[in-house]
Motif scaffolding. Structure first.
Motif, PDB file in Angstrom:
ATOM      1  N   ASP A   1      -5.343   2.055   1.877  1.00  0.00           N
ATOM      2  CA  ASP A   1      -4.502   0.965   2.189  1.00  0.00           C
ATOM      3  C   ASP A   1      -5.387  -0.407   1.832  1.00  0.00           C
ATOM      4  N   MET A   2      -5.060  -1.073   0.840  1.00  0.00           N
ATOM      5  CA  MET A   2      -5.787  -2.044   0.586  1.00  0.00           C
ATOM      6  C   MET A   2      -5.584  -3.192   1.289  1.00  0.00           C
ATOM      7  N   GLY A   3      -4.543  -3.400   2.130  1.00  0.00           N
ATOM      8  CA  GLY A   3      -4.201  -4.392   3.001  1.00  0.00           C
ATOM      9  C   GLY A   3      -5.158  -4.248   4.238  1.00  0.00           C
TER      10      GLY A   3
ATOM     11  N   TYR B   1      -9.855   0.042 -13.675  1.00  0.00           N
ATOM     12  CA  TYR B   1      -9.021   1.084 -12.530  1.00  0.00           C
ATOM     13  C   TYR B   1      -8.896  -0.014 -11.392  1.00  0.00           C
ATOM     14  N   THR B   2      -9.768  -0.680 -10.809  1.00  0.00           N
ATOM     15  CA  THR B   2      -9.555  -1.620  -9.819  1.00  0.00           C
ATOM     16  C   THR B   2      -8.591  -2.556  -9.944  1.00  0.00           C
ATOM     17  N   ARG B   3      -8.491  -3.112 -11.229  1.00  0.00           N
ATOM     18  CA  ARG B   3      -7.573  -3.992 -11.609  1.00  0.00           C
ATOM     19  C   ARG B   3      -6.154  -3.423 -11.535  1.00  0.00           C
ATOM     20  N   GLY B   4      -5.834  -2.403 -12.161  1.00  0.00           N
ATOM     21  CA  GLY B   4      -4.626  -1.409 -11.965  1.00  0.00           C
ATOM     22  C   GLY B   4      -4.339  -1.214 -10.495  1.00  0.00           C
ATOM     23  N   LEU B   5      -5.109  -0.826  -9.695  1.00  0.00           N
ATOM     24  CA  LEU B   5      -5.075  -0.672  -8.472  1.00  0.00           C
ATOM     25  C   LEU B   5      -4.416  -1.928  -7.571  1.00  0.00           C
ATOM     26  N   MET B   6      -4.989  -3.124  -7.877  1.00  0.00           N
ATOM     27  CA  MET B   6      -4.911  -4.371  -7.285  1.00  0.00           C
ATOM     28  C   MET B   6      -3.166  -4.657  -7.922  1.00  0.00           C
ATOM     29  N   ALA B   7      -2.884  -4.412  -9.127  1.00  0.00           N
ATOM     30  CA  ALA B   7      -1.896  -4.852  -9.728  1.00  0.00           C
ATOM     31  C   ALA B   7      -0.583  -3.903  -8.916  1.00  0.00           C
ATOM     32  N   SER B   8      -0.872  -2.963  -8.710  1.00  0.00           N
ATOM     33  CA  SER B   8       0.250  -2.182  -8.085  1.00  0.00           C
ATOM     34  C   SER B   8       0.432  -2.254  -6.621  1.00  0.00           C
ATOM     35  N   ILE B   9      -0.242  -3.194  -5.963  1.00  0.00           N
ATOM     36  CA  ILE B   9       0.145  -3.621  -4.562  1.00  0.00           C
ATOM     37  C   ILE B   9       1.336  -4.587  -4.894  1.00  0.00           C
ATOM     38  N   PRO B  10       2.660  -4.246  -4.255  1.00  0.00           N
ATOM     39  CA  PRO B  10       3.704  -5.299  -4.546  1.00  0.00           C
ATOM     40  C   PRO B  10       3.559  -6.431  -3.506  1.00  0.00           C
ATOM     41  N   ALA B  11       3.962  -7.458  -4.029  1.00  0.00           N
ATOM     42  CA  ALA B  11       3.607  -8.859  -3.404  1.00  0.00           C
ATOM     43  C   ALA B  11       4.956  -9.023  -2.603  1.00  0.00           C
ATOM     44  N   LEU B  12       4.792  -9.571  -1.257  1.00  0.00           N
ATOM     45  CA  LEU B  12       5.837  -9.920  -0.392  1.00  0.00           C
ATOM     46  C   LEU B  12       6.593 -11.122  -0.940  1.00  0.00           C
ATOM     47  N   GLY B  13       7.889 -11.110  -0.764  1.00  0.00           N
ATOM     48  CA  GLY B  13       8.635 -12.331  -1.241  1.00  0.00           C
ATOM     49  C   GLY B  13       8.943 -12.390  -2.816  1.00  0.00           C
ATOM     50  N   ARG B  14       8.304 -11.675  -3.565  1.00  0.00           N
ATOM     51  CA  ARG B  14       8.906 -11.436  -4.935  1.00  0.00           C
ATOM     52  C   ARG B  14       9.564 -10.248  -5.327  1.00  0.00           C
ATOM     53  N   ARG B  15      10.830 -10.554  -5.809  1.00  0.00           N
ATOM     54  CA  ARG B  15      11.477  -9.383  -6.193  1.00  0.00           C
ATOM     55  C   ARG B  15      11.107  -8.879  -7.439  1.00  0.00           C
ATOM     56  N   VAL B  16      10.751  -7.596  -7.759  1.00  0.00           N
ATOM     57  CA  VAL B  16      10.456  -7.001  -8.872  1.00  0.00           C
ATOM     58  C   VAL B  16      11.364  -5.908  -9.119  1.00  0.00           C
TER      59      VAL B  16
END
Lengths: 328, 323
Positions: free
Chosen positions: A219-221, A255-270
């Motif tokens: 859990d990155m959070g 890999y770490t960058r990919g991991l970070m990018a895969s965390i969905p941000a709150l308040g932004r619809r994708v």
């Protein structure tokens, strides 16, 4: 990195773990090096099967046979512990390394009161009378935030909620004032609202007692909120280590960058959630070169041939040819 | 807890009433008791009078009710064979069977539990696998074969212990015990071992299976991570979590031990209830059969009820659920 080694609580150097099996030996951990200073929380992240928990178990000497440490060294407070026998490790486990498990519902023995389990742990490691041990148990329960500890002392595990049980588990981990706590997914089995309470409790106890914590999670959070530094693992190898802010914002490894990018941000619809294409290789089918190369968007010929060694870059360490400035 | 107790007791009473019905039906369907009791010289009038005296002309329910009330007072009538009170006959034989079953149970626990723990901890070693193999033989050998083999080896060939009988007994009130004399204890050895062998292998296999299950559980791993020594984990943390099914099985099988003791008793000429029953069957002695059936069922039902209560005592989770 070398200057704090002497003061490190835990120092893992080139740790390798393998499982001999019918179809050949599987390497579960390969050349993992990391260290944790007193009072520091090191987050260990990665996908399932990346070797996070395995690292914790290897440090505690709790690998399930036939799994075994096949290389490297584990130093705890200046003492090498990877070669100790089981009897000697019993003195280390609980006394110098506390453990927190994932599921608080199953990590306590259902047939004993929590008081009995606390006193057992305390008296195994500290020379205390029964009365003193009980006083210490109640003090610990109070410290981890269990209301009415005197009354709760005589209760059985099933009489506690999940969050409260995890507090009891933390009290058990702290029972003998260990220098290091290995927390394996301590919040995964808990309610989101309870997770924050447990991580902040862990943070506070770590600060108060100067205890080092190895916090294994996916859990990155939790990492972002709790850890000082973070180690990223992939396919049994260490990919990147660094201060949590740097790794989160300025990751050095694809890999770490990919991991970070895969965390969905709150308040932004994708439309689609980001993901890293492909999946982690099985441990018996790790590609030559960099283990991540088949999925890496930036991989070059060298990544498919030679394995990158972890090397210092910026404030941390990363195992990627990109950072070595080498030809891809 | 009290509601739980009342529920369990009500269940037990229902089962006993059903058993009493079965026992009662033996009288009705296994031939006319008057014909069985009457001798050649009896006149028709005598027979009618006897029928009236025995209450056989009353309605089915009245007769059943009378049987239950009498049975509850321990009155199963008199033996057709020798005219003795059935309850007295059973009471005379009861201690012998009870001691046999008790000793067999104790043997099975004392031997079975450690063997189960050892084979679970050291699984894969030659002695564990060997014990596992031997236990299959133990489960599948009928107890009369075991009994005969034991007699042949220990009584006939080696001459260490008596081959049959109870030896000298000491009377403690109405209870006759063989435990207080050397010959009594020696006589007890073979039959109880023959009776226990099956039970030992059962306990061993059960404890082994449960131990292997419990040793994989998280709280055992957590106990190891807390630095609890292995022995303590095995015998304190793990074993206690295995005892529940062992208690159930032991208590339930205690009833079976008493029931199946009749084979062992026959082989060893052990003067217990089983022998009494076999004799009753050959003489069509219905009151004795009915009495035996009721007493053995009563032991079964009592044990089952006690097991349920013991559950609540051993496992705190059940204690709360029933509160």
């Amino acid at each position: 990195m070398t200057e704090h080694l002497s003061s490190a609580v835990l120092d893992v150097r080139g740790l390798c773990v393998e499982f001999p099996g019918r179809h050949g030996t599987v390497s579960a951990l390969s050349d993992v090096s990391l260290s944790i200073r007193p009072g520091e929380i090191l987050g260990v992240v990665g996908e399932s099967g990346a070797g996070k928990s395995m690292t914790g178990l290897a440090v505690q000497g709790l690998l399930e046979p036939p799994g075994r440490i096949s290389g490297g060294e584990v130093w705890l407070a200046g003492r090498r512990i990877d070669q100790l026998d089981d009897k000697e490790m019993q003195q280390v486990r609980g006394r110098q390394i506390g453990a927190i498990f994932q599921d608080p519902l199953t990590s306590l023995n259902p047939l004993f009161t929590i008081g009995a389990q606390l006193v057992e742990t305390i008296r195994l490691h500290l020379k205390l009378s029964k009365a003193d041990a009980k006083a210490r148990a109640i003090q610990l329960l109070k410290e981890v935030g269990i209301p009415a500890p005197e009354a709760r002392y005589d209760h059985y595990p099933h009489q506690f909620s999940g969050g409260m049980r995890q507090r009891v588990v933390i009290a058990l981990a702290l029972a003998a004032e260990p220098k290091l706590i290995i927390a394996d997914e301590p919040t995964t089995a808990l309610d989101v609202s309870i997770q924050a309470q447990i991580t902040s409790l862990l943070r506070r106890l770590c600060d108060d007692h100067g205890t080092a914590v190895m916090l294994v999670t996916h859990d990155m959070g939790v990492i972002a909120e709790t850890a000082d530094r973070v180690a990223v693992m992939y396919a049994g190898r260490l990919v990147e280590i660094g201060p949590v802010g740097d790794v989160l914002k300025n990751a050095r490894h694809p890999y770490t960058r990919g991991l970070m990018a895969s965390i969905p941000a709150l308040g932004r619809r994708v439309e689609r959630l980001n993901q890293i294409d492909g999946s982690m290789p099985r441990l018996n089918a790790i590609p030559t070169g960099c283990a991540f190369n088949p999925r890496c968007p930036e991989a070059g010929p060298r990544c498919r041939k030679d394995r990158p060694e972890p090397a210092p870059v910026g404030s941390g360490v990363s195992a990627c040819w990109l950072n070595a400035g080498g030809v891809l | 807890m009290i509601v739980f107790l009342i529920k369990r007791l009500a269940n037990a009473v229902l089962v006993m009433l059903a058993v009493a019905l079965l026992a009662f039906l033996i009288f009705r369907f296994a031939g006319d008791p008057v014909e069985l009791m009457a001798n050649e010289q009896m006149s028709q009038a005598d027979r009618i009078e006897l029928r009236e005296k025995l209450g056989l002309n009353d309605s089915f329910l009245t007769q059943y009710g009378r049987f239950v009330v009498n049975a509850a007072r321990g009155d199963f009538g008199i033996s057709y064979r020798n005219g003795q009170d059935v309850m007295t006959l059973i009471a005379e034989r009861f201690p012998a069977t009870m001691e046999l079953a008790l000793v067999a149970t104790i043997l099975s626990l004392l031997i079975g539990i450690p063997l189960g723990v050892v084979t679970a901890i050291h699984r894969g070693r030659w002695y564990s696998e060997g014990l596992q193999f031997v236990s299959i033989i133990g489960v599948s050998l009928p107890s009369f074969v075991v009994g005969i083999l034991l007699i042949l080896v220990f009584a006939v060939t080696l001459g260490l212990v008596p081959a049959f009988g109870r030896g000298d007994v000491v009377q403690l009130g109405w209870w006759s015990t063989g435990l207080l004399t050397a010959s009594g204890r020696a006589s007890l050895l073979l039959p109880s071992l023959a009776l226990a062998l099956y039970q030992i292998t059962l306990v061993m296999r059960l404890v082994r299976a449960e131990m292997m299950e419990v040793l994989r559980s998280d709280f055992v791993k957590f106990a190891r991570a807390r630095g609890v020594p292995r022995r303590r984990i095995y015998f304190r943390h793990a074993l206690r979590n295995c005892l529940m099914p062992v208690v159930t099985m032991t208590a339930m099988n205690f009833g079976s031990l008493i029931a199946f003791a009749l084979i062992t008793e026959t082989v060893f000429q052990w003067p217990g209830m089983g022998m009494l029953f076999i004799q009753a069957v050959t003489f069509l002695d219905m009151p004795v059969m009915a009495g035996y059936l009721c007493i053995v069922s009563f032991i079964f039902v009592t044990l089952n009820t006690l097991v349920d209560i013991a559950y609540a005592v051993i496992d705190p989770r059940l204690r709360d659920a029933t509160r």
